[in-house]
Design a protein around this motif. Sequence first.
Motif, PDB file in Angstrom:
ATOM      1  N   CYS A 124      -0.432  12.566 -19.431  1.00  0.00           N
ATOM      2  CA  CYS A 124      -1.853  12.887 -19.422  1.00  0.00           C
ATOM      3  C   CYS A 124      -2.479  12.360 -20.704  1.00  0.00           C
ATOM      4  N   GLY A 125      -3.752  12.079 -20.646  1.00  0.00           N
ATOM      5  CA  GLY A 125      -4.486  11.610 -21.812  1.00  0.00           C
ATOM      6  C   GLY A 125      -5.576  10.658 -21.387  1.00  0.00           C
ATOM      7  N   SER A 126      -6.360  10.274 -22.350  1.00  0.00           N
ATOM      8  CA  SER A 126      -7.451   9.345 -22.099  1.00  0.00           C
ATOM      9  C   SER A 126      -6.896   7.993 -21.673  1.00  0.00           C
ATOM     10  N   THR A 127      -7.588   7.341 -20.740  1.00  0.00           N
ATOM     11  CA  THR A 127      -7.145   6.018 -20.310  1.00  0.00           C
ATOM     12  C   THR A 127      -7.370   4.980 -21.404  1.00  0.00           C
ATOM     13  N   GLY A 169      -2.529   6.193 -12.216  1.00  0.00           N
ATOM     14  CA  GLY A 169      -2.329   4.929 -11.526  1.00  0.00           C
ATOM     15  C   GLY A 169      -3.518   4.002 -11.602  1.00  0.00           C
ATOM     16  N   CYS A 170      -4.644   4.524 -12.051  1.00  0.00           N
ATOM     17  CA  CYS A 170      -5.865   3.722 -12.129  1.00  0.00           C
ATOM     18  C   CYS A 170      -6.527   3.945 -13.484  1.00  0.00           C
ATOM     19  N   ASP A 171      -6.990   2.867 -14.051  1.00  0.00           N
ATOM     20  CA  ASP A 171      -7.765   2.908 -15.289  1.00  0.00           C
ATOM     21  C   ASP A 171      -9.160   2.409 -14.948  1.00  0.00           C
ATOM     22  N   LEU A 172     -10.069   3.335 -14.764  1.00  0.00           N
ATOM     23  CA  LEU A 172     -11.417   2.959 -14.332  1.00  0.00           C
ATOM     24  C   LEU A 172     -12.187   2.200 -15.407  1.00  0.00           C
ATOM     25  N   LYS A 173     -11.652   2.162 -16.633  1.00  0.00           N
ATOM     26  CA  LYS A 173     -12.302   1.417 -17.711  1.00  0.00           C
ATOM     27  C   LYS A 173     -11.939  -0.072 -17.678  1.00  0.00           C
ATOM     28  N   THR A 174     -10.935  -0.406 -16.875  1.00  0.00           N
ATOM     29  CA  THR A 174     -10.511  -1.797 -16.728  1.00  0.00           C
ATOM     30  C   THR A 174     -11.009  -2.327 -15.390  1.00  0.00           C
ATOM     31  N   SER A 175     -11.588  -3.477 -15.410  1.00  0.00           N
ATOM     32  CA  SER A 175     -12.164  -4.062 -14.201  1.00  0.00           C
ATOM     33  C   SER A 175     -11.125  -4.216 -13.091  1.00  0.00           C
ATOM     34  N   HIS A 176     -11.529  -3.850 -11.881  1.00  0.00           N
ATOM     35  CA  HIS A 176     -10.671  -3.993 -10.703  1.00  0.00           C
ATOM     36  C   HIS A 176     -11.560  -4.011  -9.472  1.00  0.00           C
ATOM     37  N   ASP A 205      -8.926  12.662  -9.789  1.00  0.00           N
ATOM     38  CA  ASP A 205      -8.737  13.947 -10.476  1.00  0.00           C
ATOM     39  C   ASP A 205      -7.845  14.872  -9.651  1.00  0.00           C
ATOM     40  N   ALA A 206      -8.088  14.947  -8.350  1.00  0.00           N
ATOM     41  CA  ALA A 206      -7.276  15.800  -7.476  1.00  0.00           C
ATOM     42  C   ALA A 206      -5.834  15.289  -7.423  1.00  0.00           C
ATOM     43  N   LEU A 207      -5.661  13.988  -7.372  1.00  0.00           N
ATOM     44  CA  LEU A 207      -4.325  13.406  -7.350  1.00  0.00           C
ATOM     45  C   LEU A 207      -3.579  13.703  -8.649  1.00  0.00           C
ATOM     46  N   HIS A 208      -4.294  13.630  -9.775  1.00  0.00           N
ATOM     47  CA  HIS A 208      -3.631  13.898 -11.055  1.00  0.00           C
ATOM     48  C   HIS A 208      -3.246  15.377 -11.172  1.00  0.00           C
ATOM     49  N   ILE A 259      -8.003  14.348 -27.901  1.00  0.00           N
ATOM     50  CA  ILE A 259      -8.065  15.244 -26.741  1.00  0.00           C
ATOM     51  C   ILE A 259      -9.534  15.386 -26.347  1.00  0.00           C
ATOM     52  N   GLY A 260      -9.898  14.740 -25.257  1.00  0.00           N
ATOM     53  CA  GLY A 260     -11.265  14.839 -24.756  1.00  0.00           C
ATOM     54  C   GLY A 260     -11.386  15.937 -23.712  1.00  0.00           C
ATOM     55  N   THR A 261     -12.541  16.026 -23.115  1.00  0.00           N
ATOM     56  CA  THR A 261     -12.838  17.078 -22.143  1.00  0.00           C
ATOM     57  C   THR A 261     -11.872  17.059 -20.954  1.00  0.00           C
ATOM     58  N   SER A 262     -11.625  15.899 -20.390  1.00  0.00           N
ATOM     59  CA  SER A 262     -10.744  15.807 -19.216  1.00  0.00           C
ATOM     60  C   SER A 262      -9.313  16.178 -19.569  1.00  0.00           C
ATOM     61  N   THR A 263      -8.831  15.669 -20.691  1.00  0.00           N
ATOM     62  CA  THR A 263      -7.461  15.978 -21.104  1.00  0.00           C
ATOM     63  C   THR A 263      -7.329  17.457 -21.442  1.00  0.00           C
ATOM     64  N   ARG A 264      -8.325  18.018 -22.087  1.00  0.00           N
ATOM     65  CA  ARG A 264      -8.311  19.453 -22.404  1.00  0.00           C
ATOM     66  C   ARG A 264      -8.221  20.278 -21.110  1.00  0.00           C
ATOM     67  N   ALA A 265      -8.964  19.869 -20.076  1.00  0.00           N
ATOM     68  CA  ALA A 265      -8.917  20.567 -18.789  1.00  0.00           C
ATOM     69  C   ALA A 265      -7.531  20.439 -18.155  1.00  0.00           C
ATOM     70  N   GLU A 266      -6.904  19.277 -18.296  1.00  0.00           N
ATOM     71  CA  GLU A 266      -5.551  19.085 -17.763  1.00  0.00           C
ATOM     72  C   GLU A 266      -4.547  19.983 -18.495  1.00  0.00           C
TER      73      GLU A 266
END
Length: 116
Positions: free
Chosen positions: A15-18, A42-49, A66-69, A86-93
Motif C-alpha cells: 500500500c502507498g501512494s502511486t 495493478g494500475c497507476d492512474l498517474k501514468t498514461s495508459h 479502491d474496492a479491489l485494493h 502517508i496521504g489520505t488514501s494510504t491513511r484510510a487503507e
Amino acid sequence: MFALLAHEPTIVVLCGSTRFMAEMTEANAQETAAGRIVLAPGCDLKTSHSLWHDPAAVEALKPKLDALHRAKIRAAAEVLIVGDYIGTSTRAEIEYARRLGKTIRYTHPEVEETTE
C-alpha cells in the motif's frame, strides 16, 4: 515438478501512494525473495495508459480500483506501507487494515508514528 513448501507463504499487500511505484517494484522483489506472496496496486492512474486516457475513464475506474485494493487487504495477512509519505488514501487503507487486525509494516518506519 514443483517443490512443496513446509508451510503456506504469507500474503502481503503493498500500500502507498502511486508516486512510489518504483519503490513498490523493489518492495515486491524483496518480499518475493523473502518467500512471501505479494499483492500490489495493478494500475497507476498517474501514468498514461489507454484504459484511463480521459478524465471520465479515470473517474469510473477509481472506485473499482479502491474496492479491489480493499479486497487485496482482506486477502493478505500483512500490509506493507511503501514510501515516506502517508496521504489520505494510504491513511484510510491503514485504518481499514487495523480494523481487520492485519499486521502492518513500513518501508520507512519513521512514518508509522504519523499514522497513530
